[in-house]
Scaffold this motif. Structure first.
Motif, mmCIF file in Angstrom:
data_model
loop_
_atom_site.group_PDB
_atom_site.id
_atom_site.type_symbol
_atom_site.label_atom_id
_atom_site.label_comp_id
_atom_site.label_asym_id
_atom_site.label_seq_id
_atom_site.Cartn_x
_atom_site.Cartn_y
_atom_site.Cartn_z
ATOM 1 N N MET A 274 20.526 56.815 9.956
ATOM 2 C CA MET A 274 19.956 55.797 9.070
ATOM 3 C C MET A 274 21.093 55.020 8.387
ATOM 4 S SD MET A 274 17.281 54.332 7.735
ATOM 5 C CE MET A 274 15.923 55.454 8.068
ATOM 6 N N ARG A 275 21.016 53.704 8.456
ATOM 7 C CA ARG A 275 21.998 52.862 7.772
ATOM 8 C C ARG A 275 21.729 52.901 6.272
ATOM 9 N NH1 ARG A 275 22.259 47.185 11.007
ATOM 10 N NH2 ARG A 275 24.190 47.026 9.791
ATOM 11 N N PRO A 276 22.781 52.759 5.459
ATOM 12 C CA PRO A 276 22.571 52.768 4.001
ATOM 13 C C PRO A 276 21.544 51.730 3.541
ATOM 14 C CG PRO A 276 24.903 52.933 4.519
ATOM 15 C CD PRO A 276 24.196 52.672 5.813
ATOM 16 N N SER A 277 21.510 50.580 4.220
ATOM 17 C CA SER A 277 20.577 49.511 3.853
ATOM 18 C C SER A 277 19.186 49.728 4.434
ATOM 19 C CB SER A 277 21.115 48.173 4.351
ATOM 20 O OG SER A 277 21.220 48.188 5.773
ATOM 21 N N ARG A 278 19.031 50.785 5.260
ATOM 22 C CA ARG A 278 17.776 51.104 5.943
ATOM 23 C C ARG A 278 17.391 50.042 6.972
ATOM 24 N NH1 ARG A 278 15.500 55.520 3.866
ATOM 25 N NH2 ARG A 278 16.150 56.208 1.782
ATOM 26 N N ARG A 279 18.338 49.218 7.370
ATOM 27 C CA ARG A 279 18.075 48.254 8.432
ATOM 28 C C ARG A 279 18.156 48.939 9.799
ATOM 29 N NH1 ARG A 279 22.463 44.351 8.496
ATOM 30 N NH2 ARG A 279 23.591 45.622 6.977
ATOM 31 N N ALA A 280 17.479 48.341 10.777
ATOM 32 C CA ALA A 280 17.640 48.804 12.149
ATOM 33 C C ALA A 280 19.042 48.459 12.635
ATOM 34 C CB ALA A 280 16.589 48.143 13.047
ATOM 35 N N SER B 295 29.616 40.161 12.288
ATOM 36 C CA SER B 295 30.364 41.408 12.397
ATOM 37 C C SER B 295 29.493 42.464 13.071
ATOM 38 C CB SER B 295 30.801 41.907 11.016
ATOM 39 O OG SER B 295 29.661 42.245 10.229
ATOM 40 N N CYS B 296 30.149 43.365 13.781
ATOM 41 C CA CYS B 296 29.490 44.531 14.365
ATOM 42 C C CYS B 296 30.436 45.710 14.167
ATOM 43 C CB CYS B 296 29.221 44.357 15.856
ATOM 44 S SG CYS B 296 28.092 43.014 16.256
ATOM 45 N N GLY B 297 29.926 46.914 14.324
ATOM 46 C CA GLY B 297 30.803 48.062 14.166
ATOM 47 C C GLY B 297 30.161 49.344 14.650
ATOM 48 N N LEU B 298 30.990 50.358 14.725
ATOM 49 C CA LEU B 298 30.510 51.703 15.040
ATOM 50 C C LEU B 298 30.414 52.472 13.733
ATOM 51 C CD1 LEU B 298 32.661 52.455 18.215
ATOM 52 C CD2 LEU B 298 30.275 51.682 18.120
ATOM 53 N N TYR B 299 29.191 52.722 13.307
ATOM 54 C CA TYR B 299 28.946 53.419 12.046
ATOM 55 C C TYR B 299 28.279 54.750 12.353
ATOM 56 C CZ TYR B 299 27.138 54.447 7.385
ATOM 57 O OH TYR B 299 26.846 55.060 6.181
ATOM 58 N N ARG B 300 28.960 55.823 12.016
ATOM 59 C CA ARG B 300 28.475 57.168 12.335
ATOM 60 C C ARG B 300 28.160 57.305 13.827
ATOM 61 N NH1 ARG B 300 24.568 58.467 7.065
ATOM 62 N NH2 ARG B 300 26.253 58.401 5.518
#
Length: 237
Positions: free
Chosen positions: A1-7, A163-168
């Motif tokens: 789950m992203r901190p912002s709860r976005r997909a 921007s894009c990234g690898l988060y968790r």
């Protein structure tokens, strides 16, 4: 789950508000979530000395952050007497991105300077700046057309950035500060309306990323850019 709860493939709320400056030939207040940037395009009836006599114009950019754009006050760069390396890199990126979609010969010997001033920062200030700067530039060129200062179409295409990234371990779109500050990989993509790549910036903050992961980030970026360009089209309609 992203901190912002976005997909994973969901942008922040994005708005593009035109004509926010009384004096500038073109202007746009762009908001990517809590990142807010004021973009103003100013026309000058001259070009840099090294371009004089070449019958073409120039598009450049300046970028800056207001002292309280972040959680703590930052000293104005003008007060320190020098521009930081980060600021120089970002404003050159914005200028390169805009020039990629402008017919400089159509401008004549004139310069358009787009100022991008960050009012509030929450990640992605350079990508928001490029996306909003295009709208300000569009309106500046429209101002020139109304006065018959340009004889043919000077703006060749849309351009936007994301921007894009690898988060968790997962590829996500449009990083806010919380994600950006802890992402394993952080990347910025500048892409035209026709899908041309103008700039790709990618950095592994920890483990190196694979070619497959890069392609996943690019696919996400293309999806996000398509949405941003749709918003640009609605803004100028």
């Amino acid at each position: 789950m992203r901190p912002s709860r976005r997909a994973a493939d969901e942008l922040r709320s994005v708005t593009l508000e035109r004509a926010v400056s009384k004096h500038a030939e073109g202007s746009c207040l762009v908001k990517f979530g809590d990142t807010h940037v004021l973009c103003t395009a100013s026309l000058e009836d001259q070009v840099p000395p090294w371009l004089r006599g070449q019958r073409r114009g120039w598009v450049t950019a300046e970028y800056g952050m207001l002292p309280r754009a972040t959680t703590e006050r930052n000293r104005r760069e003008a007060a320190s007497g020098k521009v930081s390396g980060r600021t120089q890199e970002i404003q050159r990126l914005i200028g390169r991105s805009l020039r990629a979609v402008v017919d400089l010969e159509a401008l004549g010997e004139r310069q358009i300077t787009v100022d991008c001033d960050v009012i509030q920062a929450d990640g992605g200030t350079r990508t928001a700046s490029i996306t909003g700067a295009w709208v300000a530039l569009h309106d500046c060129i429209a101002w020139m057309k109304m006065r018959e200062m340009v004889k043919r179409e000077a703006l060749k295409d849309h351009i936007a950035a994301i921007s894009c990234g690898l988060y968790r371990g997962s590829a996500v779109l449009d990083l806010d500060y919380t994600e950006d500050s802890s992402a394993g990989t952080d990347a910025n993509f500048v892409i035209t309306g026709k899908g041309g790549l103008v700039e790709v910036q990618g950095t592994a903050e920890g483990e190196p990323f694979s070619e497959e992961q890069l392609l996943n980030l690019l696919a996400l970026a293309k999806q996000g850019i398509a949405q941003l360009i749709d918003l640009q089209k609605l803004a100028i309609a």
